[in-house]
Design a protein around this motif. Structure first.
Motif, PDB file in Angstrom:
ATOM      1  N   HIS A 118     -11.179  97.627  26.771  1.00  0.00           N
ATOM      2  CA  HIS A 118     -10.268  97.554  25.622  1.00  0.00           C
ATOM      3  C   HIS A 118     -11.029  97.431  24.326  1.00  0.00           C
ATOM      4  O   HIS A 118     -10.621  97.950  23.296  1.00  0.00           O
ATOM      5  CB  HIS A 118      -9.304  96.373  25.797  1.00  0.00           C
ATOM      6  N   TYR A 174     -12.110  94.900  32.116  1.00  0.00           N
ATOM      7  CA  TYR A 174     -11.007  95.366  31.271  1.00  0.00           C
ATOM      8  C   TYR A 174     -11.145  94.983  29.799  1.00  0.00           C
ATOM      9  O   TYR A 174     -10.973  95.823  28.922  1.00  0.00           O
ATOM     10  CB  TYR A 174      -9.659  94.923  31.866  1.00  0.00           C
ATOM     11  N   PRO A 175     -11.484  93.730  29.512  1.00  0.00           N
ATOM     12  CA  PRO A 175     -11.708  93.428  28.084  1.00  0.00           C
ATOM     13  C   PRO A 175     -12.754  94.332  27.476  1.00  0.00           C
ATOM     14  O   PRO A 175     -12.618  94.746  26.318  1.00  0.00           O
ATOM     15  CB  PRO A 175     -12.181  91.981  28.104  1.00  0.00           C
ATOM     16  N   GLY A 215     -12.186  91.690  36.824  1.00  0.00           N
ATOM     17  CA  GLY A 215     -11.332  91.498  35.646  1.00  0.00           C
ATOM     18  C   GLY A 215     -12.082  91.639  34.343  1.00  0.00           C
ATOM     19  O   GLY A 215     -11.537  92.125  33.350  1.00  0.00           O
ATOM     20  N   MET A 216     -13.374  91.223  34.354  1.00  0.00           N
ATOM     21  CA  MET A 216     -14.116  91.228  33.101  1.00  0.00           C
ATOM     22  C   MET A 216     -14.359  92.620  32.551  1.00  0.00           C
ATOM     23  O   MET A 216     -14.717  92.786  31.393  1.00  0.00           O
ATOM     24  CB  MET A 216     -15.450  90.504  33.284  1.00  0.00           C
ATOM     25  N   GLU A 228     -11.007  83.460  31.873  1.00  0.00           N
ATOM     26  CA  GLU A 228     -12.202  84.104  31.294  1.00  0.00           C
ATOM     27  C   GLU A 228     -11.836  85.457  30.705  1.00  0.00           C
ATOM     28  O   GLU A 228     -12.210  85.784  29.576  1.00  0.00           O
ATOM     29  CB  GLU A 228     -13.245  84.318  32.404  1.00  0.00           C
ATOM     30  N   VAL A 229     -11.080  86.220  31.482  1.00  0.00           N
ATOM     31  CA  VAL A 229     -10.664  87.542  31.035  1.00  0.00           C
ATOM     32  C   VAL A 229      -9.810  87.416  29.778  1.00  0.00           C
ATOM     33  O   VAL A 229      -9.980  88.160  28.806  1.00  0.00           O
ATOM     34  CB  VAL A 229      -9.870  88.258  32.155  1.00  0.00           C
ATOM     35  N   GLU A 262     -11.848  86.847  26.719  1.00  0.00           N
ATOM     36  CA  GLU A 262     -12.460  88.083  26.236  1.00  0.00           C
ATOM     37  C   GLU A 262     -11.438  88.957  25.498  1.00  0.00           C
ATOM     38  O   GLU A 262     -11.699  89.462  24.418  1.00  0.00           O
ATOM     39  CB  GLU A 262     -13.048  88.867  27.415  1.00  0.00           C
ATOM     40  N   GLU A 263     -10.252  89.067  26.123  1.00  0.00           N
ATOM     41  CA  GLU A 263      -9.218  89.892  25.506  1.00  0.00           C
ATOM     42  C   GLU A 263      -8.819  89.324  24.157  1.00  0.00           C
ATOM     43  O   GLU A 263      -8.570  90.046  23.198  1.00  0.00           O
ATOM     44  CB  GLU A 263      -7.968  89.971  26.401  1.00  0.00           C
TER      45      GLU A 263
END
Lengths: 892, 112
Positions: free
Chosen positions: B53, B49-50, B46-47, A63-64, A67-68
């Motif tokens: 960024h 960090y996006p 974790g969510m 998931e992360v 997003e990245e």
């Protein structure tokens, strides 16, 4: 026991799978996890439990990553500017790198440029050869009718590009699917005149008025429909219109052909035919001007017939139907030649027929004799294509080798870039950009080379090409594209190797210089060596085979023979002229004959007087004068040649061994034959000559008969010269004598041996091309090798220095430096010999007389490679081995 | 518990708001959000960090690795002036939403 460090490492690995995370992000994540764990531990949670909790709270990694990824995607579209800045940096780094290592790049660029240029030349040639006659809009519907026949006594079937003159008309009448047909024929050399300007032209072509409705050749002046409708019409190519009429308009003007009283009216000017046309005319007259070819006589009328078929027509079915033409029409011809009826003739095991050859296949796939132009061979196209690819490969391998070897010097750059946050992808694109830039520079040089060397290349292949830099802009683009592809291909491997360096190792200086990927380098070098050996073997064999064909005793002598064309100019003066030449001290013999080896022969039918079955034998025939035997250097095996002492020799024949065998005679001397041409008079066989080739060595020796007809002014007058020293002077005196007797006919001659070489045109061209390009491929391979050895020697300088200090001799060092390459040459030899063997075997199938390939050719090729490679590396090796160790050791 | 969609929508103003109070790094930011929401805004860590960024790429915040006497390096984020403007804009929007909801719910109660 729970290992926190290891668990974190494993957890981090999950991120590695996703491109979205770069080193910076990974570190951030790691720190996050550690902070969280520490917090939890401070609250009294067990370490393992804390790890599990922190990981659980961190959540789902994909998931992360998703997003990245979107962040990156956004960046791509929104923040292009940053990207461009990066590219600019890459570009300048590339240029700087290029300038700093200029010798390395010179080798690289030179190799690539020569490789790309060679590839371009070969590609242009192959494209030209494989695109013959495709510019006609109806090329798919146009077929050339070939005739084939197999007659008893001949080992091989005859396959001719010509057919009988009435065939075209008959086909159009009989078969609805034949929309139109056009006949074309070529004259002997003719004297063309405009007023006082008289020029001997090699040939004039004649074509039916359908010519322009079949073919798309452009008529600049004149009417396509009617230009060839009238007798005594002639069309000129643009360049010939200039040649004869300068800038004035030739339409309606007249030219004389051969005789001062035969006038042809110019009714058109056509654009010069494209180079990739198998028809190449400058003078095209109307077929209707030749009455002999415009009646319904099938006998002895040979023209090239082109048929335009309906686009739904099935050529195979048409071929099938055309059998009836043979029995209905040509049967008569056969009866005329043989005196037997067609049915009997077929029953005797003879056969004649037609087949259709698609227009586009004439140039490369024709098997017929009597083609208008020397044809190519499709098998050579494969060989050329292969060589082109091999050369390009060798150049690419050089690049890969040099770049990976050279990578050591860029390792620090990679390390630094990685530390400040470059991702692997960034580095790969940088190195690819690097190599593509080099390839681009090489591509520009290659373009320059092609541009400058095109005239030399045309000379090499003996003709001009329809595709060139100045005619097709796309070729420029194509070459640059090829260069970029080469850059990409060559750059991929080094890019991955370089970008995979671990910054920590590099910066600590732990990357073993140049030793990286040794196996790949060895593999590529071995491939280069193998390719080089195969090319050398192939070139030697082809060269030897051509040499063999040109120098082999063909059973006749063609050295020092001057051949005068059109001796008919002499008319009644033939004998006087010959007598006068015989008095010339530089002339050994003079003889005339209606044909000579390499030219077309007429055929004659014979029967044996003592044969109860009246079997007919059709053989090639030549009408000769008394000195023919001596002049041609033929070997008399039995009996005697025609002699002036025997007046009866005008009704006698001399045959060759094959003919004797075909007749089935053990001792043919004194046996008598009869022939329709001699009105059935008995023709005693007075002599047997040793078999000789009247065609090229592609074909077997045929039976042939010689008859005496010394006053026949058709054909060729052959003059055997004594010395080579003053050929020019001899030629001048012969020319002078000629003009005394020739009643104004120009002096047109050739040297027999040179003319005969034309039979091997495709081999000679192939041989030349192969020698040049094999030389180039070896040159490129050596270039790479020199670079490679130079570099390894530099890298190993310290090692060599230490070895010397410790007492190694120069010999030991040379052995050390060259042993690896020697091993590679050995492996390459083992790989290439069998491959070369099969390739050669395949190629030699093309010849009926072929050389036996000696083991020396194989050994020689390896030897050549050793010599060249040895020469290439010796300088570096010796310098390294003999250098003063102090020089390289005192640096530290 | 606050729904996922609402959480996602409010992350940006919350992060910007936290950073406006002072520079901070990822772990601390999360911790703060959890504290402020009393655990009602449930994130997977974790969510964040996006989001950080993305905000950085949009130029609303900037980051800097620092090593100030602590045991580990930290990647500190700092709000930029553009970020502050964006936060004001967010604030306004959220206030508008509140006022709409407020009005709705007030009226409902008064008609009862």
């Amino acid at each position: 026991m729970f290992d926190l460090e290891n668990s974190i490492k494993l957890w981090l690995k999950n991120f590695g799978k996703f491109q979205a995370f770069d080193t910076g992000i990974l570190q951030e994540m790691e720190l996050h996890l550690r902070d969280h764990i520490e917090d939890l531990k401070a609250k009294g949670v067990e370490e393992e439990e804390a790890f599990k909790l922190a990981v659980a709270e961190f959540g789902d990694i994909p998931e992360v990553a998703k997003e990245e990824y979107w962040n990156h995607a956004r960046q791509r579209s929104v923040l292009r500017v940053a990207r461009v800045a990066l590219l600019k940096n890459y570009y300048f780094v590339a240029i700087r790198n290029l300038l700093r290592h200029s010798s390395y790049f010179t080798i690289n660029i030179a190799g690539l440029a020569v490789g790309i240029a060679s590839f371009a030349f070969i590609a242009l040639y192959v494209i030209n050869e494989t695109n013959y006659d495709l510019f006609h809009s109806k090329y798919e519907q146009i077929y050339r009718v070939s005739s084939e026949s197999k007659t008893k006594g001949h080992s091989a079937a005859k396959d001719r590009a010509v057919t009988n003159a009435p065939l075209a008309k008959t086909m159009v009448e009989l078969y609805p699917e034949v929309i139109n047909a056009c006949r074309i024929t070529k004259s002997r050399p003719l004297l063309i005149g405009r007023g006082d300007l008289k020029i001997m032209e090699d040939e004039v072509y004649y074509a039916d008025s359908a010519f322009f409705s079949l073919f798309d050749f452009e008529l600049i002046k004149g009417d396509r429909e009617t230009a060839l409708d009238y007798p005594k019409s002639i069309l000129l190519s643009e360049s010939y219109a200039k040649k004869y009429f300068g800038h004035s308009d030739p339409i309606g003007e007249s030219l004389t052909i051969d005789e001062d009283t035969t006038f042809y009216t110019v009714r058109g000017v056509f654009a010069d035919f494209p180079a990739n046309s198998h028809l190449q005319f400058d003078l095209l007259a109307s077929m209707i001007s030749i009455p002999r070819l415009n009646n319904s006589k099938w006998i002895g009328t040979n023209v090239h017939t082109y048929a335009l078929l309906d686009n739904r027509a099935d050529p195979d079915a048409l071929e099938e139907k055309m059998h009836e033409i043979v029995s209905d029409y040509i049967g008569k011809e056969i009866e005329f030649y043989t005196g037997t009826s067609y049915e009997e003739w077929v029953a005797q095991g003879n056969h004649a027929g037609h087949y259709l050859r698609p227009l586009k296949d004439i140039h490369l796939r024709s098997t017929s004799s009597e083609e208008f132009e020397p044809t190519g061979k499709v098998s050579y196209m494969y060989i050329y294509g292969l060589i082109g690819m091999v050369i390009l490969m060798i150049a690419i391998f050089n690049f890969v080798n040099l770049a990976t070897t050279h990578s050591a010097s860029r390792a620090k750059e990679v390390g630094v870039r990685k530390v400040i946050g470059s991702s692997k992808g960034n580095l790969i694109s940088q190195f690819l950009l690097d190599s593509m830039l080099v390839a681009l520079v090489a591509g520009v040089f290659a373009l320059l080379l092609v541009y400058i060397l095109t005239p030399f290349f045309y000379e090499l292949i003996g003709k001009e090409l329809a595709y060139g830099l100045n005619t097709h802009v796309m070729i420029w683009v194509g070459m640059i594209v090829v260069a970029l592809i080469v850059g990409l291909l060559a750059g991929i491997y080094p890019a991955f190797v370089l970008s995979a360096f671990k910054p920590i190792n590099v910066l600590k200086g732990q990357v073993s210089l140049g030793a990286k990927s040794g196996w790949l380098r060895n593999f590529l070098v071995t491939l280069q060596f193998s390719a080089s050996i195969i090319i050398v073997i192939g070139t030697l064999v082809i060269y030897n085979q051509i040499d063999f064909m040109l120098s082999q005793n063909l059973g006749f002598d063609r050295e020092q023979v001057l051949v005068i064309e059109r001796p008919d100019g002499l008319g009644k003066n033939l004998e006087t002229f010959k007598e006068e030449l015989r008095r010339n001290p530089n002339v050994k013999a003079v003889a005339n004959a209606i044909s000579i080896p390499g030219k077309e022969y007429i055929i004659r039918a014979y029967r044996k007087d003592d044969d109860p079955h009246d079997e007919t034998f059709v053989f090639k025939n030549n009408q000769v004068s008394h000195d023919h035997l001596e002049l041609m250097g033929l070997d008399l095996v039995a009996g005697r040649f025609f002699s002036k002492k025997f007046a009866s020799d005008s009704d006698a024949v001399v045959i060759n061994e094959s003919a004797a065998k075909a007749f089935g005679y053990e001792d043919p001397i004194g046996k008598t034959l009869n022939s329709v041409w001699k009105k059935g008079r008995p023709l005693p066989i007075i002599g047997i000559i040793k078999d000789y080739n009247i065609k090229s060595l592609h074909e077997d020796v045929e039976p042939i008969t010689l008859e005496l007809d010394p006053s026949n002014t058709n054909g060729y007058l052959n003059i055997k010269l004594i010395t080579t020293q003053d050929v020019r002077q001899t030629l001048a005196s012969i020319e002078e004598t000629w003009y005394e007797h020739s009643q104004g006919m120009p002096f047109q001659y050739f040297f027999f041996d040179e003319e005969y070489q034309n039979l091997y045109k495709s081999e000679v061209t192939a041989g030349r091309i192969l020698i040049v390009f094999s030389g180039l491929s070896i040159f490129i391979a050596c270039l790479g090798l020199i670079g490679l050895v130079a570099f390894t020697a530099t890298i190993r300088r310290k090692e060599i220095g230490i070895r010397k200090v410790l007492g190694a001799s120069a010999t030991t060092l040379i052995r050390l430096l060259s042993s690896e390459i020697a091993r590679l040459i050995l492996i390459a030899t083992l790989i290439s010999w069998p491959l070369a063997y099969f390739a050669i075997d395949y190629w030699l199938q093309n010849f009926s007389a072929r050389i036996s390939v000696s083991a020396w050719i194989y050994l020689g090729s390896t030897l050549v490679l050793i010599l060249i490679v040895g020469g290439a590396i010796s300088f570096q090796t010796i310098r390294a081995a003999f250098g003063n160790p102090v020089e390289c050791l005192r640096e530290e | 518990m606050i729904s996922k969609n609402l959480t996602a929508a409010s992350t940006k103003p919350i992060v910007l708001g936290i950073l406006k109070q002072g520079n901070s790094y990822g772990y601390l930011i999360i911790k703060k959000i959890k504290e402020l929401s009393g655990g009602k805004m449930k994130y997977s860590d974790g969510m964040l960090y996006p989001v950080l960024h993305r905000l950085e790429k949009e130029g609303l915040i900037v980051s800097k690795w620092t090593l100030n006497g602590e045991s580990r390096p930290r990647k500190y984020y700092e709000i930029t002036s553009a970020g502050k403007e964006a936060l004001t804009a967010e604030k306004e929007q959220w206030n508008q939403v509140f006022s709409v909801l407020d009005t709705l719910w007030e009226t409902k109660q008064s008609t009862k």
